[in-house]
Motif scaffolding. Structure first.
Motif, PDB file in Angstrom:
ATOM      1  N   LEU A  23      -7.802   9.406   0.129  1.00  0.00           N
ATOM      2  CA  LEU A  23      -7.601   8.147  -0.591  1.00  0.00           C
ATOM      3  C   LEU A  23      -8.081   6.940   0.205  1.00  0.00           C
ATOM      4  N   SER A  28      -6.266  -2.610  -0.386  1.00  0.00           N
ATOM      5  CA  SER A  28      -5.750  -3.443   0.700  1.00  0.00           C
ATOM      6  C   SER A  28      -6.538  -4.743   0.824  1.00  0.00           C
ATOM      7  N   THR A  50      -1.560  -0.305  -7.584  1.00  0.00           N
ATOM      8  CA  THR A  50      -1.151   1.003  -8.112  1.00  0.00           C
ATOM      9  C   THR A  50      -2.171   1.531  -9.104  1.00  0.00           C
ATOM     10  N   VAL A  99      -6.708   8.849  -7.251  1.00  0.00           N
ATOM     11  CA  VAL A  99      -5.869  10.049  -7.200  1.00  0.00           C
ATOM     12  C   VAL A  99      -6.324  11.069  -8.233  1.00  0.00           C
ATOM     13  N   ILE A 146      -5.439   2.582  -7.139  1.00  0.00           N
ATOM     14  CA  ILE A 146      -5.316   3.813  -6.366  1.00  0.00           C
ATOM     15  C   ILE A 146      -5.146   5.017  -7.294  1.00  0.00           C
ATOM     16  N   ARG A 147      -4.497   4.819  -8.434  1.00  0.00           N
ATOM     17  CA  ARG A 147      -4.353   5.918  -9.393  1.00  0.00           C
ATOM     18  C   ARG A 147      -5.708   6.466  -9.817  1.00  0.00           C
ATOM     19  N   THR A 186       0.716   3.625  -3.240  1.00  0.00           N
ATOM     20  CA  THR A 186       0.210   4.990  -3.077  1.00  0.00           C
ATOM     21  C   THR A 186       1.181   6.006  -3.659  1.00  0.00           C
ATOM     22  N   PHE A 224      -3.771  12.235   0.854  1.00  0.00           N
ATOM     23  CA  PHE A 224      -3.738  10.903   1.442  1.00  0.00           C
ATOM     24  C   PHE A 224      -4.988  10.567   2.253  1.00  0.00           C
ATOM     25  N   PHE A 281       0.360   8.206  -6.993  1.00  0.00           N
ATOM     26  CA  PHE A 281       0.384   9.665  -6.942  1.00  0.00           C
ATOM     27  C   PHE A 281       1.290  10.222  -8.031  1.00  0.00           C
ATOM     28  N   TRP A 303       0.451  14.270   1.963  1.00  0.00           N
ATOM     29  CA  TRP A 303       0.157  13.505   3.170  1.00  0.00           C
ATOM     30  C   TRP A 303      -0.969  14.119   3.983  1.00  0.00           C
ATOM     31  N   MET A 341       0.825  -1.207   0.000  1.00  0.00           N
ATOM     32  CA  MET A 341       0.000   0.000   0.000  1.00  0.00           C
ATOM     33  C   MET A 341       0.861   1.261   0.000  1.00  0.00           C
ATOM     34  N   LEU A 345      -7.557   3.061  -0.817  1.00  0.00           N
ATOM     35  CA  LEU A 345      -6.662   2.236  -0.009  1.00  0.00           C
ATOM     36  C   LEU A 345      -7.400   1.048   0.590  1.00  0.00           C
TER      37      LEU A 345
END
Length: 285
Positions: free
Chosen positions: A200, A208, A163, A170, A166-167, A98, A197, A102, A193, A94, A204
């Motif tokens: 997200l 996960s 990836t 983002v 999560i993209r 992440t 973050f 990003f 962050w 993760m 995530l």
């Protein structure tokens, strides 16, 4: 005081909705029945499991199967091995996914599209097809019979899809939020962050869950890499119920039920984040 008239569905839409509901119910039964049969079989005596006259509900319920399962040798060490391997692989995956997502979603650089295509192509290759090269490389690096060898395999196996997933989250987060944070004094990473973050969380959570299920249910690679009984993960540990005298089906079903509990618990823990909006509460009204 005005009252809204009740919504009336057209006959064709009503029939269509009924058809969809029936199809969904059938799909649910087909997917849920194996899980139901697993749990029911874990509560049956072995004599009833081996009987040709099967019923949807056991005629007698026993918890002796669970007792034999937890008393099996190396049960505690198998739990420890699975938690270490899967926990580190998911957390590491993760973190790397992440950061990579990003970079792909926010920056434009040469070879970006090619890199994204490579992620998909790598995901199409099953790890078992690369078993021999993986074994040779781990042998040269001293990773055989070591936790970190399996962790690296699981992390690399789940990283491309995580990836890519999560993209997608983002690029749907407004970049103006980060720019506003940078105007207020945050650095690029500080804005990520502190602003991006936390938003997200749904991505995530989904990534996960996918990574944990993939690592938790994997068998062949762990069986090849981990060679000591006291390092076997839970799926490899299940082989103990298959002996030269036959298979202890009751204890096997009970152990399989116990193994599924951590994944279900993790899903229940993070599923609320999957339902939240991406930018809910990000901007004050």
């Amino acid at each position: 005081m005005s009252t809204s008239a009740p919504r009336v569905l057209r006959p064709d839409r009503k029939k269509s909705r009924i058809g969809y509901n029936i199809a969904g119910l059938v799909a649910f039964v087909l997917m849920a029945f194996p899980v139901y049969w697993l749990i029911v079989s874990s509560l049956r005596p072995n004599a009833e499991i081996r009987s040709y006259d099967q019923t949807l509900w056991p005629t007698s319920i026993t918890f002796d199967n669970f007792s034999r399962a937890v008393k099996q040798p190396n049960f505690a060490t198998a739990i420890e091995s699975s938690l270490i391997v899967c926990g580190v692989a998911v957390l590491g995956g993760m973190l790397l996914a992440t950061i990579a997502a990003f970079a792909i979603g926010r920056f434009r650089f040469r070879g970006r599209k090619f890199f994204m295509i490579v992620l998909l192509v790598v995901q199409l290759l099953p790890p078992t097809a690369m078993l021999i090269p993986i074994y040779i490389q781990l042998n040269d690096l001293g990773g055989l019979n070591e936790y970190w060898g399996v962790i690296v395999i699981y992390l690399v196996s789940t990283l491309p899809f995580a990836t890519w997933m999560i993209r997608g989250f983002v690029i749907n987060i407004p970049q103006e939020l980060e720019e506003s944070a940078m105007v207020d004094g945050c650095s690029r990473m500080g804005a990520f962050w502190r602003v991006t973050f936390p938003l997200l969380a749904p991505g995530l959570a989904a990534a996960s869950i996918f990574s944990l299920i993939t690592a938790w249910n994997e068998y062949l690679l762990a069986y090849v890499v981990l060679q000591d009984n006291d390092k076997y993960t839970l799926n490899v540990w299940l082989m103990n119920f298959t002996t030269s005298r036959g298979i202890d089906y009751g204890a096997l079903m009970a152990a399989s039920t116990l193994i599924a509990i951590p994944v279900v618990a993790f899903f229940l823990l993070v599923q609320k984040y999957m339902a939240t909006g991406l930018t809910s509460g990000a901007v004050k009204g």
